[in-house]
Design an enzyme around this catalytic site. Structure first.
Site, PDB file in Angstrom:
ATOM      1  N   ASP A  78       0.688  -1.032  -0.011  1.00 47.84           N
ATOM      2  CA  ASP A  78       0.130  -0.072  -0.043  1.00 47.84           C
ATOM      3  C   ASP A  78       0.955   1.377  -0.126  1.00 47.84           C
ATOM      4  O   ASP A  78       1.981   1.140  -0.466  1.00 47.84           O
ATOM      5  CB  ASP A  78      -0.978   0.031   0.968  1.00 47.84           C
ATOM      6  CG  ASP A  78      -2.316   0.537   0.786  1.00 47.84           C
ATOM      7  OD1 ASP A  78      -2.223   1.920   0.890  1.00 47.84           O
ATOM      8  OD2 ASP A  78      -3.325   0.117   0.607  1.00 47.84           O
ATOM      9  N   ASP A  79       0.274   2.122   0.556  1.00 45.99           N
ATOM     10  CA  ASP A  79       1.232   3.483   0.597  1.00 45.99           C
ATOM     11  C   ASP A  79       2.474   3.541   1.023  1.00 45.99           C
ATOM     12  O   ASP A  79       2.836   2.555   1.888  1.00 45.99           O
ATOM     13  CB  ASP A  79       0.484   4.804   1.159  1.00 45.99           C
ATOM     14  CG  ASP A  79       0.601   6.055   0.492  1.00 45.99           C
ATOM     15  OD1 ASP A  79       1.648   6.329  -0.133  1.00 45.99           O
ATOM     16  OD2 ASP A  79      -0.149   7.075   0.828  1.00 45.99           O
ATOM     17  N   LYS A 154      -3.986  -0.550  -6.722  1.00 44.11           N
ATOM     18  CA  LYS A 154      -4.970   0.203  -6.030  1.00 44.11           C
ATOM     19  C   LYS A 154      -4.801   1.535  -6.117  1.00 44.11           C
ATOM     20  O   LYS A 154      -3.715   2.202  -5.873  1.00 44.11           O
ATOM     21  CB  LYS A 154      -4.688  -0.188  -4.532  1.00 44.11           C
ATOM     22  CG  LYS A 154      -5.696   0.411  -3.611  1.00 44.11           C
ATOM     23  CD  LYS A 154      -5.459   0.106  -2.099  1.00 44.11           C
ATOM     24  CE  LYS A 154      -6.291   0.849  -1.239  1.00 44.11           C
ATOM     25  NZ  LYS A 154      -6.001   0.564   0.116  1.00 44.11           N
ATOM     26  N   ASP A 156      -5.746   5.282  -5.219  1.00 40.68           N
ATOM     27  CA  ASP A 156      -6.408   5.972  -4.145  1.00 40.68           C
ATOM     28  C   ASP A 156      -6.828   7.350  -4.805  1.00 40.68           C
ATOM     29  O   ASP A 156      -6.453   7.594  -6.022  1.00 40.68           O
ATOM     30  CB  ASP A 156      -5.483   6.109  -2.937  1.00 40.68           C
ATOM     31  CG  ASP A 156      -6.354   6.290  -1.604  1.00 40.68           C
ATOM     32  OD1 ASP A 156      -7.520   6.463  -1.912  1.00 40.68           O
ATOM     33  OD2 ASP A 156      -5.678   6.101  -0.674  1.00 40.68           O
ATOM     34  N   SER A 188     -10.615   3.791  -5.838  1.00 42.99           N
ATOM     35  CA  SER A 188     -11.211   4.343  -4.451  1.00 42.99           C
ATOM     36  C   SER A 188     -12.249   5.528  -4.992  1.00 42.99           C
ATOM     37  O   SER A 188     -12.676   6.243  -3.862  1.00 42.99           O
ATOM     38  CB  SER A 188     -10.023   4.990  -3.718  1.00 42.99           C
ATOM     39  OG  SER A 188      -9.045   3.729  -3.294  1.00 42.99           O
ATOM     40  N   ARG A 213     -13.187   0.659  -3.430  1.00 40.94           N
ATOM     41  CA  ARG A 213     -13.520   1.062  -2.114  1.00 40.94           C
ATOM     42  C   ARG A 213     -14.717   1.833  -2.066  1.00 40.94           C
ATOM     43  O   ARG A 213     -14.644   2.696  -2.704  1.00 40.94           O
ATOM     44  CB  ARG A 213     -12.405   1.485  -1.245  1.00 40.94           C
ATOM     45  CG  ARG A 213     -11.224   0.411  -1.180  1.00 40.94           C
ATOM     46  CD  ARG A 213     -11.799  -0.284   0.366  1.00 40.94           C
ATOM     47  NE  ARG A 213     -11.909   0.738   1.218  1.00 40.94           N
ATOM     48  CZ  ARG A 213     -11.351   1.455   1.739  1.00 40.94           C
ATOM     49  NH1 ARG A 213      -9.857   1.500   1.471  1.00 40.94           N
ATOM     50  NH2 ARG A 213     -11.574   2.288   2.608  1.00 40.94           N
ATOM     51  N   ASP A 217     -12.175   3.796   5.507  1.00 41.07           N
ATOM     52  CA  ASP A 217     -10.933   2.791   5.870  1.00 41.07           C
ATOM     53  C   ASP A 217     -11.504   2.247   7.144  1.00 41.07           C
ATOM     54  O   ASP A 217     -12.060   2.778   8.060  1.00 41.07           O
ATOM     55  CB  ASP A 217      -9.698   3.546   6.260  1.00 41.07           C
ATOM     56  CG  ASP A 217      -8.981   4.151   4.916  1.00 41.07           C
ATOM     57  OD1 ASP A 217      -9.519   3.812   3.811  1.00 41.07           O
ATOM     58  OD2 ASP A 217      -8.023   4.536   5.199  1.00 41.07           O
TER      59      ASP A 217
END
Ligand code: NAG
Ligand code: NAG
Ligand code: NAG
Ligand code: NAG
Length: 422
Positions: A78-79, A154, A156, A188, A213, A217
């Site tokens: 992830d990030d 993914k 965002d 997202s 999403r 979160d």
């Protein structure tokens, strides 16, 4: 015959999907964010910082401990994997200290163990944690991801106006498609639009993304899990119809195996996620996973519910006195039924329901406990079905009609007439 019609049905429902052939069942895997957040200080947190070491040891555990063989096949960063500035050629640069071997070597490591490589970026100027986003470098970044053999992105939505997402996410998806490499696309997009009370265009989202999403979160607590379950139940009419093979609503990562959930609460998340046809992304330290949590994550019968080939998202069909009942219709004509207690008053009470309370067709069922603690039983129309529920706990059953073939045929006739217009 029945099988043939169901195959046609699946074809019809995925005709509106992102047509990259991926995610025909909800994606499964592992993702850094919920457990490891943006830990970049490897001196203080040597085994927990976002780094190639963390990914490699997770990959090893996924293979050795049987997660891969159970179907968890994506490993995602992830990030917080980037340097704060792009290179002189404008390309993204992975953090030089934490990813010293580079992303190609890491991808090779992941692929050589039979797993697939997921990575995070952001459609805006910056990622949510403040690293360079893709805006203005979209083509170069897609080329870079392809050169790194990435299998899952993914994307965002920080640092970009949510009104621009309706065109931005499809445009990025087109670059992924044009690249020729099959890359799972996690958006997202609706989460940011829901956040500002803008009604997301889920038909378009399902057309352009493999998963998305929808909302906030998840955090490491029962409180956070309950909020998300409530939100998905309260909004199910506008969400559930858009799920199907190739395109899935995403209530966020599994907390199971972390600090915040009891064993009962972990069972609740697994059951409700399976009913929701949710992506199953573990975000936990596999090295410290306790056996009771591991057995929840590896429960084959529950994974089969989540991965049911019909891909029909289930619904919350009952919510009273702090008990919610969730049901999902499955390919073989049976139903997954989760009785979830939101009670905190101590005793494990027995609750009694009839089939019509949870809207199952009135017929005789053989009932199997998917957590395998109770023996099989059966229930018919107007009979009471008793469930003993721990506080913040679940009972998760498969209701199998005595005559599966008959039910399946009836269903197919309805689909044939109404949906296929024949
Ligand atoms: C992104 O950065 C550019 C250049 O600095 C700026 O003009 C633009 O307003 C920024 N966009 C957003 C959404 O912050
Ligand atoms: C986002 O874009 C809309 C429409 O272009 C505009 O009205 C709104 O002010 C923008 N919001 C922000 C935070 O920039
Ligand atoms: C691109 O889209 C076409 C048409 O929807 C599809 O057939 C193809 O598999 C896609 N390719 C990739 C790499 O996503
Ligand atoms: C319970 O039912 C399931 C599904 O029909 C079956 O596979 C299993 O063997 C049964 N268990 C027992 C103990 O009879």
């Amino acid at each position: 015959m029945a099988l043939l019609w169901l195959v046609i049905l699946c074809g019809v429902s995925s005709a509106t999907a992102l047509d990259n052939g991926l995610a025909l069942t909800p994606p499964m895997g592992w993702l850094t964010w919920e457990r490891f957040r943006c830990i970049t200080d490897c001196k203080t947190y040597p085994s927990e910082c976002i780094s190639e070491d963390l990914i490699k040891r997770t990959v090893d555990m996924m293979v050795i401990e049987g997660y891969r063989d159970a179907g968890y096949d994506y490993v995602g960063i992830d990030d917080c994997w980037l340097e704060k500035t792009r290179g002189p050629d404008g390309r993204m640069v992975p953090d030089r200290e934490r990813f010293p071997s580079g992303m190609n070597a890491l991808a090779d490591y992941i692929h050589s163990r039979g797993l697939k490589f997921g990575i995070y970026q952001d459609y805006g100027n910056l990622t949510c944690a403040g690293y360079p986003g893709v805006l203005g470098s979209e083509q170069l970044d897609v080329d870079t991801f392809v050169s790194w053999d990435v299998d899952y992105i993914k994307l965002d939505g920080c640092y970009i106006n949510a009104t621009e997402m309706d065109s931005g996410y499809p445009a990025f998806g087109k670059l992924l498609n044009d690249s020729g490499r099959p890359i799972l696309y996690s958006c997202s997009w609706p989460a940011y639009q829901e956040d500002i009370k803008m009604m997301p265009d889920y038909a378009s989202i399902a057309h352009h993304c493999n998963l998305w999403r929808n909302w906030d979160d998840i955090d490491d607590s029962w409180w956070s899990l309950e909020r998300i379950m409530d939100w998905f139940g309260d909004n199910q009419e506008r969400l559930a119809p858009h799920a199907g093979p190739g395109h899935w609503n995403d209530p966020d990562m599994l907390l199971i195996g972390n600090f915040g959930l009891s064993e009962d609460q972990a069972r609740v998340q697994m059951a409700v996620w399976a009913v929701l046809a949710a992506p199953l992304l573990i975000s936990a330290d596999l090295a410290t996973m306790k056996p009771e949590f591991k057995s929840i994550l590896l429960n084959r019968d529950i994974l089969a519910v989540d991965q049911d080939p019909m891909g029909k998202q289930g619904l919350r069909v009952y919510k009273e006195k702090k008990i919610a009942i969730w049901t999902r219709e499955l390919f073989d004509g049976s139903y997954a039924v989760a009785f979830v207690s939101h009670r905190t008053d101590g005793a494990a009470y027995v609750f009694r329901y009839k089939l019509k309370d949870f809207k199952l067709p009135e017929q005789i069922y053989d009932v199997q406990d998917l957590y395998k603690e109770e023996s099989n039983r059966s229930v018919g129309p107007n009979e009471e079905f008793a469930v003993k529920l721990n506080p913040t706990g679940v009972k998760f059953y498969k209701f199998i009609p005595r005559s599966t073939e008959k039910v399946r045929t009836n269903e197919v006739v309805i689909i044939d007439e109404n949906k296929l217009g024949k």
